[in-house]
Design an enzyme around this catalytic site. Structure first.
Site, PDB file in Angstrom:
ATOM      1  N   ASP A   1     -14.030  -5.429  -3.815  1.00  0.00           N
ATOM      2  CA  ASP A   1     -14.101  -5.467  -2.352  1.00  0.00           C
ATOM      3  C   ASP A   1     -15.493  -5.969  -2.004  1.00  0.00           C
ATOM      4  O   ASP A   1     -16.486  -5.333  -2.378  1.00  0.00           O
ATOM      5  CB  ASP A   1     -13.888  -4.069  -1.756  1.00  0.00           C
ATOM      6  CG  ASP A   1     -12.452  -3.570  -1.939  1.00  0.00           C
ATOM      7  OD1 ASP A   1     -11.567  -4.390  -2.252  1.00  0.00           O
ATOM      8  OD2 ASP A   1     -12.228  -2.360  -1.781  1.00  0.00           O
TER       9      ASP A   1
ATOM     10  N   ASP B   1       0.884  -1.169   0.000  1.00  0.00           N
ATOM     11  CA  ASP B   1       0.000   0.000   0.000  1.00  0.00           C
ATOM     12  C   ASP B   1       0.917   1.211   0.000  1.00  0.00           C
ATOM     13  O   ASP B   1       1.763   1.340   0.888  1.00  0.00           O
ATOM     14  CB  ASP B   1      -0.883   0.020   1.251  1.00  0.00           C
ATOM     15  CG  ASP B   1      -1.959  -1.057   1.212  1.00  0.00           C
ATOM     16  OD1 ASP B   1      -2.191  -1.624   0.132  1.00  0.00           O
ATOM     17  OD2 ASP B   1      -2.563  -1.332   2.257  1.00  0.00           O
TER      18      ASP B   1
END
Lengths: 256, 197
Positions: free
Chosen positions: A130, A11
Site C-alpha cells: 500500500d 473484500d
C-alpha cells in the site's frame, strides 16, 4: 503473448463480501463463493480475496471461505489480509488459495517473504504494497495496518527488496486513489514497473475501462478492481472487450 | 469414474488440483505409496514449489513407480513442476537429477524486459499430432522452461520471449507446464479428455 489479467477483488469479512471506501462504512455485497463463480463466468482471469476481518474468529472463517470458493472456482485465487506467518500462509494454500499476499507482516518481518517463497515457491509469494504519496517531497511511502501507519519507507525501494527476498508478484495499491474511482496512480505504476522484473498488479482507483487501459500502458501486467464490478457498472467481459478493442492482448474465451 | 491417485510430494499445494478433478467428476485420492501408484488406473503428478525439495520426496520408490508408468504408457498427468520433474534436470537446481524419463533440461527465462515468473494467461498452440491438447488460453506460473520438444512426443508451444514447449503428450500420458485446473472451462475440458484417454 501474455494476456492482461483482469482481477476482481473480494473484500471478505466474517464470511461475507463487503465494500467500502478505505475499509470505512462497509456494505454487504454478497456471498463470496457465489460472487467468485459469477466473476469466473464473466471472464475474470483471477480473483483476489482480501480478508478484512478484525478478529481471530473472522480469520478462521476466512480459511473456510477459501475452501468454499475453491470448490467452485477454476481460475487462480490469491488470498491476503492477516497473513502474518508461514503457518497462516500454509493454511490458506492448503484450503485452496494458489497465492498468498503479504502486506504489513512482510514490512515488519521481511524474512517472511523468503520463508514462504522457499517453502511454497516464489509464484505463491505475493507482496501487497500500500503506497501513499509522501506528504512532503517526492515519491511514495509504504503505509501499513490498513493505512493507519505511514512508515516513511520508500515504496519503490521496498518493492525491489521484496523481490530480492523472494516475492514473485507485486500487488500495488495506491492508498490515495483506493475507493475514490479517480483512476490508478499511473506514475506509481510506471516507477514500480521499471524497478522490478516480476509481474505487477495495479490496484486502487478504477472507475471505467479507460482507467484499466491507462494502467497497462503505465506498466501494469494485471489490473485489480472491486467497486466497478461489485456495483454492476460493468461486467468483466464488457471491460475486456473494450480493452481488446484498444489493442491489448486479452483472454476472451467464455467462462465456465 | 475410476479413482485417480494424486501424488503427495509434500511441497505441492494440492487443493486446486483436487478441486479441479472433482469438478470433472473424478474421485481424486492423495497417495504417497509407490505400490498403489504403480497399480493405479490414473495418476496425477502435481507440482508447486521447488524442484530439489520435490525430487527429495520422489527419490525413493515414488519416482521409480512414476517413471515405470510413463515408460509403459499408462495414464499419467504431470502438471507444472510435475512436468519438469520428468526431465533430466533444471537450472532451478543445478546438480539435482530429475526423473529423466523424458529427455530435456529446463532453463531459466531471461531477456531484457521479460517478466519472470511467466505468470498469467497465455496461448497454447498444439502441434498437428496432438490428440488431447487443443488451442486456447491456459494459466501459467513458472520461471523455468523446456525449449525443445522431446523426441517421440507430440508437443504444444507457447510464446514468452521466444516459443517454448508448454505441454507434451503420448497416448494417455500428458505433461503440462500450465495448470489445467486453473485454466477455466478450457482447462476442465482438457482434464475430461485426459480422464477418457
Amino acid at each position: 503473448m501474455l494476456c492482461v489479467r483482469i482481477i476482481p477483488c473480494l473484500d471478505v469479512r466474517d464470511g461475507r463480501v463487503v465494500k467500502g471506501v478505505k475499509f470505512q462504512g462497509l456494505r454487504d455485497a454478497g456471498d463470496p463463493a457465489e460472487r467468485a463463480a459469477a466473476y469466473e463466468a464473466q471472464g475474470a482471469d483471477e480473483l483476489v480475496m482480501l480478508d478484512v476481518s478484525a478478529t481471530p474468529d473472522g480469520r478462521a472463517t476466512a480459511v473456510e471461505t477459501v475452501r468454499h470458493i475453491r470448490a467452485e472456482l477454476s481460475i487462480p485465487l490469491t488470498v491476503g489480509g492477516g497473513v502474518r506467518s508461514e503457518a497462516n500462509a500454509g493454511a490458506l494454500l492448503e484450503a485452496g488459495a494458489d497465492k498468498v499476499a503479504m502486506n504489513t507482516a512482510a514490512v515488519e518481518q521481511p524474512e517472511l517473504l523468503t520463508r514462504v517463497a522457499t517453502r511454497f515457491g516464489a509464484q505463491c509469494a505475493v507482496v501487497a504494497i500500500d503506497a501513499a504519496r509522501r506528504l512532503e517531497g517526492e515519491g511514495w511511502e509504504v503505509v501499513t495496518r490498513s493505512g493507519k501507519h505511514r512508515t516513511g519507507i520508500d515504496a519503490i525501494g521496498w518493492a525491489r527488496e521484496a523481490v530480492a527476498r523472494g516475492a514473485g508478484e507485486i500487488l500495488l495499491t495506491s492508498w490515495d486513489r483506493d475507493g475514490t474511482r479517480s483512476g490508478y496512480d499511473l506514475d506509481l505504476l510506471t516507477a514500480a514497473s521499471r524497478a522490478v522484473p516480476v509481474p505487477l498488479i495495479a490496484s486502487g482507483g478504477a472507475n471505467d475501462p479507460k482507467h484499466l487501459i491507462e494502467a497497462v500502458h503505465a506498466g501494469a501486467d494485471a489490473v485489480l478492481a472491486a467497486s466497478i464490478f461489485h456495483d454492476g457498472d460493468y461486467t468483466v467481459r464488457a471491460v475486456k472487450d473494450v480493452m481488446a478493442a484498444a489493442g491489448l492482448e486479452m483472454r476472451l474465451e467464455a467462462g465456465q | 469414474m475410476s479413482g485417480v491417485r494424486v501424488v503427495r510430494t509434500g511441497t505441492a499445494n494440492l487443493a486446486s488440483v483436487v478441486a479441479g478433478l472433482r469438478r470433472v467428476d473424478a474421485e481424486p485420492v492423495l497417495c504417497a505409496d509407490p505400490d498403489l501408484l504403480a497399480k493405479a488406473d490414473r495418476v496425477v503428478l502435481p507440482g508447486v514449489g521447488a524442484l530439489a525439495a520435490a525430487m527429495e520426496t520422489l527419490r525413493g520408490g515414488l519416482g521409480d513407480a512414476l517413471a515405470a508408468r510413463i515408460r509403459a504408457g499408462r495414464p499419467t498427468l504431470a502438471i507444472c513442476l510435475g512436468m519438469q520433474l520428468l526431465l533430466e534436470g533444471s537450472d532451478e537446481s543445478p546438480g539435482v537429477a530429475g526423473l529423466g524419463v523424458v529427455a530435456g533440461h529446463a532453463h531459466k527465462f531471461t531477456g531484457v524486459g521479460l517478466r519472470v515468473p511467466h505468470l498469467g494467461w497465455n496461448r497454447v498452440e498444439p502441434g498437428a499430432d496432438c490428440r488431447l491438447l487443443r488451442p486456447g488460453h491456459a494459466y501459467f506460473a513458472h520461471s523455468f522452461y523446456l525449449a525443445e520438444a522431446p523426441v517421440g512426443w507430440a508437443a504444444a508451444r507457447t510464446t514468452h520471449g521466444g516459443a517454448y514447449v508448454s505441454a507434451f503428450e503420448r497416448g494417455p500420458v500428458l505433461a503440462c507446464q500450465f495448470h489445467p485446473e486453473l485454466s477455466g472451462a478450457w482447462g476442465l475440458d482438457l482434464l475430461r479428455r485426459w480422464l477418457e484417454a
